[in-house]
Design a protein around this motif. Structure first.
Motif, PDB file in Angstrom:
ATOM      1  N   ALA A   1       1.083  -1.145   0.090  1.00 22.95           N
ATOM      2  CA  ALA A   1      -0.067  -0.176  -0.100  1.00 22.95           C
ATOM      3  C   ALA A   1       0.917   1.221  -0.089  1.00 22.95           C
ATOM      4  O   ALA A   1       0.520   2.101  -0.653  1.00 22.95           O
ATOM      5  N   ARG A   2       1.795   1.103   0.830  1.00 24.08           N
ATOM      6  CA  ARG A   2       2.885   2.370   0.784  1.00 24.08           C
ATOM      7  C   ARG A   2       3.528   2.635  -0.368  1.00 24.08           C
ATOM      8  O   ARG A   2       3.497   3.768  -0.920  1.00 24.08           O
ATOM      9  N   GLU A   3       3.903   1.623  -1.171  1.00 25.56           N
ATOM     10  CA  GLU A   3       4.610   1.762  -2.530  1.00 25.56           C
ATOM     11  C   GLU A   3       3.513   2.314  -3.358  1.00 25.56           C
ATOM     12  O   GLU A   3       3.921   3.136  -4.162  1.00 25.56           O
ATOM     13  N   GLN A   4       2.198   1.720  -3.306  1.00 29.74           N
ATOM     14  CA  GLN A   4       1.580   2.324  -4.387  1.00 29.74           C
ATOM     15  C   GLN A   4       1.046   3.978  -4.060  1.00 29.74           C
ATOM     16  O   GLN A   4       1.048   4.525  -4.854  1.00 29.74           O
ATOM     17  N   LEU A   5       0.941   4.379  -2.881  1.00 27.86           N
ATOM     18  CA  LEU A   5       0.416   5.561  -2.614  1.00 27.86           C
ATOM     19  C   LEU A   5       1.787   6.496  -2.972  1.00 27.86           C
ATOM     20  O   LEU A   5       1.473   7.508  -3.318  1.00 27.86           O
TER      21      LEU A   5
ATOM     22  N   LEU B   1     -13.585   2.051   5.510  1.00 28.20           N
ATOM     23  CA  LEU B   1     -13.718   1.519   4.186  1.00 28.20           C
ATOM     24  C   LEU B   1     -13.820  -0.081   4.330  1.00 28.20           C
ATOM     25  O   LEU B   1     -13.255  -0.643   5.316  1.00 28.20           O
ATOM     26  N   HIS B   2     -14.278  -0.677   3.458  1.00 27.16           N
ATOM     27  CA  HIS B   2     -14.384  -2.271   3.268  1.00 27.16           C
ATOM     28  C   HIS B   2     -12.928  -2.758   3.347  1.00 27.16           C
ATOM     29  O   HIS B   2     -12.108  -2.377   2.312  1.00 27.16           O
ATOM     30  N   GLY B   3     -12.587  -3.536   4.273  1.00 24.75           N
ATOM     31  CA  GLY B   3     -11.229  -4.069   4.339  1.00 24.75           C
ATOM     32  C   GLY B   3     -10.701  -5.027   3.521  1.00 24.75           C
ATOM     33  O   GLY B   3     -11.666  -5.595   2.884  1.00 24.75           O
ATOM     34  N   VAL B   4      -9.609  -5.560   3.324  1.00 23.21           N
ATOM     35  CA  VAL B   4      -9.075  -6.570   2.529  1.00 23.21           C
ATOM     36  C   VAL B   4      -8.566  -7.446   3.704  1.00 23.21           C
ATOM     37  O   VAL B   4      -7.870  -7.267   4.595  1.00 23.21           O
ATOM     38  N   PHE B   5      -8.990  -8.867   3.647  1.00 23.70           N
ATOM     39  CA  PHE B   5      -8.646  -9.851   4.476  1.00 23.70           C
ATOM     40  C   PHE B   5      -7.922 -10.874   3.593  1.00 23.70           C
ATOM     41  O   PHE B   5      -8.503 -11.174   2.500  1.00 23.70           O
ATOM     42  N   ALA B   6      -6.642 -11.572   4.031  1.00 22.80           N
ATOM     43  CA  ALA B   6      -5.920 -12.432   3.101  1.00 22.80           C
ATOM     44  C   ALA B   6      -5.744 -13.424   4.171  1.00 22.80           C
ATOM     45  O   ALA B   6      -5.176 -13.285   5.351  1.00 22.80           O
ATOM     46  N   ASP B   7      -5.871 -14.794   3.822  1.00 25.25           N
ATOM     47  CA  ASP B   7      -5.540 -15.887   4.442  1.00 25.25           C
ATOM     48  C   ASP B   7      -4.037 -16.149   4.237  1.00 25.25           C
ATOM     49  O   ASP B   7      -3.573 -15.326   3.069  1.00 25.25           O
ATOM     50  N   ASP B   8      -3.556 -16.743   5.079  1.00 18.21           N
ATOM     51  CA  ASP B   8      -1.699 -16.925   4.971  1.00 18.21           C
ATOM     52  C   ASP B   8      -1.181 -17.287   3.473  1.00 18.21           C
ATOM     53  O   ASP B   8      -0.355 -17.002   3.289  1.00 18.21           O
TER      54      ASP B   8
ATOM     55  N   LEU C   1      -6.507  -6.006  -3.196  1.00 15.10           N
ATOM     56  CA  LEU C   1      -5.676  -4.945  -2.575  1.00 15.10           C
ATOM     57  C   LEU C   1      -5.810  -3.643  -3.710  1.00 15.10           C
ATOM     58  O   LEU C   1      -5.935  -2.506  -3.054  1.00 15.10           O
ATOM     59  N   ASP C   2      -5.673  -4.075  -5.049  1.00 14.93           N
ATOM     60  CA  ASP C   2      -5.618  -2.706  -5.851  1.00 14.93           C
ATOM     61  C   ASP C   2      -6.809  -2.161  -5.840  1.00 14.93           C
ATOM     62  O   ASP C   2      -6.963  -0.965  -6.009  1.00 14.93           O
ATOM     63  N   SER C   3      -8.000  -2.763  -5.614  1.00 22.22           N
ATOM     64  CA  SER C   3      -9.236  -2.073  -5.817  1.00 22.22           C
ATOM     65  C   SER C   3      -9.441  -1.557  -4.322  1.00 22.22           C
ATOM     66  O   SER C   3     -10.179  -0.453  -4.453  1.00 22.22           O
ATOM     67  N   ALA C   4      -9.253  -1.922  -3.358  1.00 23.67           N
ATOM     68  CA  ALA C   4      -9.339  -1.273  -2.061  1.00 23.67           C
ATOM     69  C   ALA C   4      -8.583  -0.112  -2.081  1.00 23.67           C
ATOM     70  O   ALA C   4      -8.877   1.051  -1.446  1.00 23.67           O
ATOM     71  N   LEU C   5      -7.367  -0.064  -2.480  1.00 25.40           N
ATOM     72  CA  LEU C   5      -6.381   0.920  -2.590  1.00 25.40           C
ATOM     73  C   LEU C   5      -6.962   2.053  -3.537  1.00 25.40           C
ATOM     74  O   LEU C   5      -6.899   3.338  -3.189  1.00 25.40           O
ATOM     75  N   GLU C   6      -7.770   1.856  -4.569  1.00 22.40           N
ATOM     76  CA  GLU C   6      -8.227   2.460  -5.568  1.00 22.40           C
ATOM     77  C   GLU C   6      -9.458   3.363  -4.602  1.00 22.40           C
ATOM     78  O   GLU C   6      -9.714   4.490  -4.963  1.00 22.40           O
ATOM     79  N   THR C   7     -10.356   2.430  -4.189  1.00 22.88           N
ATOM     80  CA  THR C   7     -11.268   3.187  -3.438  1.00 22.88           C
ATOM     81  C   THR C   7     -10.911   4.101  -2.393  1.00 22.88           C
ATOM     82  O   THR C   7     -11.518   5.142  -2.037  1.00 22.88           O
ATOM     83  N   PHE C   8      -9.838   3.780  -1.587  1.00 22.52           N
ATOM     84  CA  PHE C   8      -9.315   4.630  -0.618  1.00 22.52           C
ATOM     85  C   PHE C   8      -8.766   5.994  -1.109  1.00 22.52           C
ATOM     86  O   PHE C   8      -9.108   7.034  -0.755  1.00 22.52           O
ATOM     87  N   TRP C   9      -8.287   5.796  -2.469  1.00 25.48           N
ATOM     88  CA  TRP C   9      -7.847   7.030  -3.079  1.00 25.48           C
ATOM     89  C   TRP C   9      -9.102   7.984  -3.205  1.00 25.48           C
ATOM     90  O   TRP C   9      -8.860   9.076  -3.139  1.00 25.48           O
TER      91      TRP C   9
END
Length: 191
Positions: free
Chosen positions: A23-27, A134-141, A161-169
């Protein structure tokens, strides 16, 4: 635009911190100023003994005041988010997230923990008066392929992740738009 990232895992590197690193890299690539925090920035005794005057806590609070958003990542243990993260969140002022857009990210050993974000973490973020969670992202291991080097995820997780970061943006930009109270503009009649 300024965003705070907060890694709630007591381990580093970790799967949840890999989500946050991505997320940090994308932002950063979008020219967003990102301030990263993790539990290791705080002396354990400051968290354990609830030292509200901790220098690290004071700095985090100052940065939160000027931030537009927060991305928080946590592992899920025993059907809830990290206890160390809860301890830190408990030390924040009551309105620490007022006016902020928040994106929660979580990882866990099984999809059975999928709802831990909704039922455990979101109520705490809401109590801190987040403007929008926002609706979060859950990832299993198994979806985090590499977390010890450069973050690498399964295609499904990458897409989410990309979709959630776009929504965050988009939410960050929506936050900046000033809307008159109740949608009414002075001198305009609404029928």
């Amino acid at each position: 635009m300024r965003v705070i990232t907060l890694a709630g895992s007591p381990r580093f590197p970790s799967r949840s911190s890999a989500l946050l690193e991505y997320a940090r890299e994308q932002l950063t690539s979008l020219d967003v100023e990102v301030f990263h925090w993790n539990l290791h920035n705080f002396a354990p005794e400051d968290l354990l003994y609830a030292r509200f005057d901790s220098p690290a806590l004071k700095t985090l609070n100052e940065q939160l005041k000027d931030a537009d958003g927060l991305i928080v990542a946590t592992p899920v243990y025993k059907a809830s988010f990290s206890g160390a993260l809860k301890t830190l969140l408990d030390l924040l002022p009551e309105r620490a997230l007022e006016g902020k857009i928040v994106l929660p990210l979580a990882t866990g050993g099984t999809v059975a923990h999928l709802l831990a974000v909704d039922y455990a973490l979101k109520p705490v973020l809401s109590a801190l008066k987040a403007q929008e969670i926002l609706h979060g992202v859950f990832a299993d291991d198994s979806q985090v392929i590499d977390y010890q080097h450069k973050p690498h995820f399964t295609p499904n997780l990458q897409t989410r992740l990309d979709s959630a970061l776009e929504t965050f943006w988009q939410a960050l930009h929506r936050r900046d738009v000033q809307v008159p109270a109740f949608g009414l503009q002075k001198g305009v009649a609404h029928v």
